[in-house]
Write a protein that holds these residues in place. Structure first.
Motif, PDB file in Angstrom:
ATOM      1  N   ASN A  46       0.950  -1.500   0.032  1.00 41.47           N
ATOM      2  CA  ASN A  46       0.354   0.513  -0.239  1.00 41.47           C
ATOM      3  C   ASN A  46       0.875   1.281   0.400  1.00 41.47           C
ATOM      4  OD1 ASN A  46      -2.155  -1.877   2.659  1.00 41.47           O
ATOM      5  ND2 ASN A  46      -2.268  -2.004   0.341  1.00 41.47           N
ATOM      6  N   ILE A  47       1.401   1.477   1.036  1.00 42.95           N
ATOM      7  CA  ILE A  47       3.056   2.536   1.044  1.00 42.95           C
ATOM      8  C   ILE A  47       3.256   2.610  -0.784  1.00 42.95           C
ATOM      9  CG2 ILE A  47       4.760   3.514   1.727  1.00 42.95           C
ATOM     10  CD1 ILE A  47       4.272   1.435   4.339  1.00 42.95           C
ATOM     11  N   LEU A  48       4.176   1.369  -1.098  1.00 46.06           N
ATOM     12  CA  LEU A  48       4.858   1.581  -2.035  1.00 46.06           C
ATOM     13  C   LEU A  48       3.564   2.288  -3.335  1.00 46.06           C
ATOM     14  CD1 LEU A  48       6.521   0.870  -4.343  1.00 46.06           C
ATOM     15  CD2 LEU A  48       5.531  -1.696  -4.536  1.00 46.06           C
ATOM     16  N   PHE A  49       2.354   1.503  -3.348  1.00 46.78           N
ATOM     17  CA  PHE A  49       1.406   2.373  -4.044  1.00 46.78           C
ATOM     18  C   PHE A  49       0.996   3.413  -4.569  1.00 46.78           C
ATOM     19  CE2 PHE A  49      -2.867   3.757  -5.528  1.00 46.78           C
ATOM     20  CZ  PHE A  49      -3.219   3.134  -6.987  1.00 46.78           C
ATOM     21  N   ALA A  50       1.281   3.638  -3.178  1.00 45.58           N
ATOM     22  CA  ALA A  50       0.955   5.958  -2.340  1.00 45.58           C
ATOM     23  C   ALA A  50       2.536   6.173  -3.470  1.00 45.58           C
ATOM     24  CB  ALA A  50       1.196   5.588  -1.453  1.00 45.58           C
ATOM     25  N   ILE A  51       3.386   5.391  -3.489  1.00 40.29           N
ATOM     26  CA  ILE A  51       4.640   6.299  -3.496  1.00 40.29           C
ATOM     27  C   ILE A  51       4.486   6.589  -5.311  1.00 40.29           C
ATOM     28  CG2 ILE A  51       7.093   6.328  -4.217  1.00 40.29           C
ATOM     29  CD1 ILE A  51       7.290   4.707  -1.583  1.00 40.29           C
ATOM     30  N   ASN A  53       1.328  10.198 -18.440  1.00 37.93           N
ATOM     31  CA  ASN A  53       2.139  11.906 -18.474  1.00 37.93           C
ATOM     32  C   ASN A  53       2.378  11.055 -19.468  1.00 37.93           C
ATOM     33  OD1 ASN A  53       3.001  12.442 -15.932  1.00 37.93           O
ATOM     34  ND2 ASN A  53       2.463  10.175 -14.914  1.00 37.93           N
ATOM     35  N   TYR A  54       2.542  10.502 -20.531  1.00 39.89           N
ATOM     36  CA  TYR A  54       2.465  10.429 -21.968  1.00 39.89           C
ATOM     37  C   TYR A  54       1.679  11.488 -23.053  1.00 39.89           C
ATOM     38  CZ  TYR A  54       4.190   8.857 -27.019  1.00 39.89           C
ATOM     39  OH  TYR A  54       4.011   8.667 -27.805  1.00 39.89           O
ATOM     40  N   GLY A  89       3.604   9.607 -10.226  1.00 34.61           N
ATOM     41  CA  GLY A  89       3.150   9.664 -11.657  1.00 34.61           C
ATOM     42  C   GLY A  89       1.746  11.100 -11.718  1.00 34.61           C
ATOM     43  N   ILE A  90       0.967  11.189 -10.446  1.00 37.60           N
ATOM     44  CA  ILE A  90       0.537  12.451 -10.397  1.00 37.60           C
ATOM     45  C   ILE A  90       1.688  13.623  -9.843  1.00 37.60           C
ATOM     46  CG2 ILE A  90      -1.316  13.964  -9.119  1.00 37.60           C
ATOM     47  CD1 ILE A  90      -2.777  10.888  -8.261  1.00 37.60           C
ATOM     48  N   GLY A  91       2.217  13.673  -9.467  1.00 39.28           N
ATOM     49  CA  GLY A  91       3.136  15.215  -9.742  1.00 39.28           C
ATOM     50  C   GLY A  91       4.343  14.881 -11.228  1.00 39.28           C
TER      51      GLY A  91
END
Length: 435
Positions: free
Chosen positions: A6-11, A221-222, A16-18
């Motif tokens: 879950n932590i990895l997913f949040a990262i 992002n592409y 991606g959004i950043g």
């Protein structure tokens, strides 16, 4: 309970959004390089245009085959990715199909997603055939080569992978298959994995789940580097499009003032005018992207590179160099070049001895245009290559006196004779006596 995945997913989600937000800021900065123009009039008509053209795809279906295929991909891709919300919640909080509490409605929802996924795959295959097997002329023109041509295929492959991962994710989700609700398509894919152990099936499901969401973030992002940026920009582009009748050109304020001064019998043309030391001398027309207005730059980023404009251009059809699609692509490429210059020089543009005119677009292309508005009429997202062409023509005529000889002769005749023909005004009506 929150686990390491879950932590990895949040990262991953944050990165991606950043990165997407960073690109949006850069995109906004580049569009704001353009001159200001007021497009706040008649909001009701603008909302209607956006609803009908961007959302309703009304201009796409003027070419029925491409239009229907595009609607399938558009609707399918947008609606299917509504399940991204569920994936994000599951990924952050460790839940599994958190919306399954909706019961029968959830089954209907996912079932419709699966049907749409298959339709998208069929439509994408048809698009690939049209581009790479049938090779429609507008997809093989000389102005569409290299990166732009490859970009279209990359997007098609992206869509195939994302839709396939969605179906595989459902097919290997044992809980979902056991519910037997919404697995309209995936139930026929599920037997393909029957030879695998329970653990292996779970690994495939988790891999498909992760690859699907990461693929969506990569695709997001592409977009900035792709012609598919129109997925986002078609909406503001149709809203801010020019509402004036096609063929009506805007007047330059500086020229209008001069004409009014000349026509005012009480005006003193030799009177001293107040001088603003901070004022920037205005340029007649446009030679670079900074001279265009911000809506024209938004147009350039919104261009889908579909080639409908070029395929309907009478100048292009007769072998002239002009391609309205190339005008938009060149404008975007120059805008990107200016943006990179600003990034490299800490937010300040350093003159690079290049410009949109001549380095990207030649006078030959500009003067080939008949200003018929066919390109504007054909564009499915209300882009106007003609407005850029006319602004650059203005620069050539008013700043460089670089009009073609035939046009210079016509303007001289109008100035001297009050008509585009080379004879005295008194002889203008002689034609009626010829018979």
């Amino acid at each position: 309970m929150i686990y390491i995945d879950n932590i990895l997913f949040a990262i991953v989600l944050t990165i991606g959004i950043g990165f997407f937000i960073k690109n949006v800021k850069k995109l906004t900065r580049n569009i704001k390089l353009g001159q200001d123009v007021d497009r706040s009039d008649n909001p009701a008509e603008r909302w209607k245009n956006m609803a009908m053209i961007a959302l309703g795809q009304s201009k796409m279906v003027k070419r029925p085959i491409a239009g229907i295929l595009h609607i399938i991909v558009y609707v399918g891709f947008v609606i299917i990715n509504l399940e991204v919300l569920e994936i994000i919640i599951d990924g952050l909080f460790g839940t599994h199909r958190v919306f399954s509490f909706l019961g029968g409605f959830y089954g209907i929802l996912i079932g419709s997603f699966e049907i749409l996924a298959v339709l998208v795959l069929v439509a994408v295959f048809a698009f690939w055939i049209r581009r790479n097997v049938i090779k429609l002329k507008r997809f093989t023109s000389s102005d569409l080569k290299g990166k732009p041509k490859n970009d279209a295929d990359i997007i098609l492959y992206f869509e195939v992978v994302l839709m396939s991962l969605f179906l595989i994710m459902n097919a290997t989700d044992i809980y979902f298959q056991q519910e037997n609700s919404g697995n309209i398509i995936s139930q026929y894919i599920s037997p393909l994995f029957s030879s695998l152990s329970l653990f292996e099936i779970q690994v495939v499901e988790r891999a498909a789940w992760w690859l699907h969401i990461v693929g969506i973030l990569v695709f997001l992002n592409y977009l900035y580097y792709s012609k598919h940026l129109h997925i986002l920009l078609a909406f503001p582009n149709t809203y801010f499009a020019d509402l004036n009748a096609k063929g009506k050109f805007d007047n330059l304020e500086s020229v209008t003032k001069e004409v009014k001064l000349m026509m005012d019998p009480n005006a003193d043309p030799f009177a001293a005018q107040p001088v603003d030391e901070n004022a920037v001398l205005s340029k007649f027309g446009a030679s670079d992207v900074q001279d265009l207005n911000w809506v024209q730059l938004l147009n350039a980023y919104t261009c889908t590179e579909c080639g409908r404009c070029t395929s309907s251009c009478p100048a292009n059809q007769t072998g002239k160099k002009l391609s309205p699609r190339k005008i938009m692509m060149d404008t975007r490429d120059r805008m990107e070049e200016v943006g990179r210059n600003i990034d490299a020089n800490k937010g300040v543009f350093v003159p690079d001895n290049k410009s949109l005119l001549n380095d990207y677009i030649t006078p030959e292309e500009l003067w080939a245009c008949t200003s018929c508005n066919a390109c504007v009429e054909e564009c499915p997202v209300n882009i106007s290559p003609l407005s850029i062409i006319m602004d650059m023509r203005r620069y050539l005529v008013m700043e460089q006196s670089a009009a073609p000889q035939s046009l210079n002769a016509m303007m001289t005749n109008i100035e001297n004779n009050g008509a585009p023909w080379q004879y005295n005004q008194m002889d203008r009506l002689n034609w009626k006596d010829e018979n």
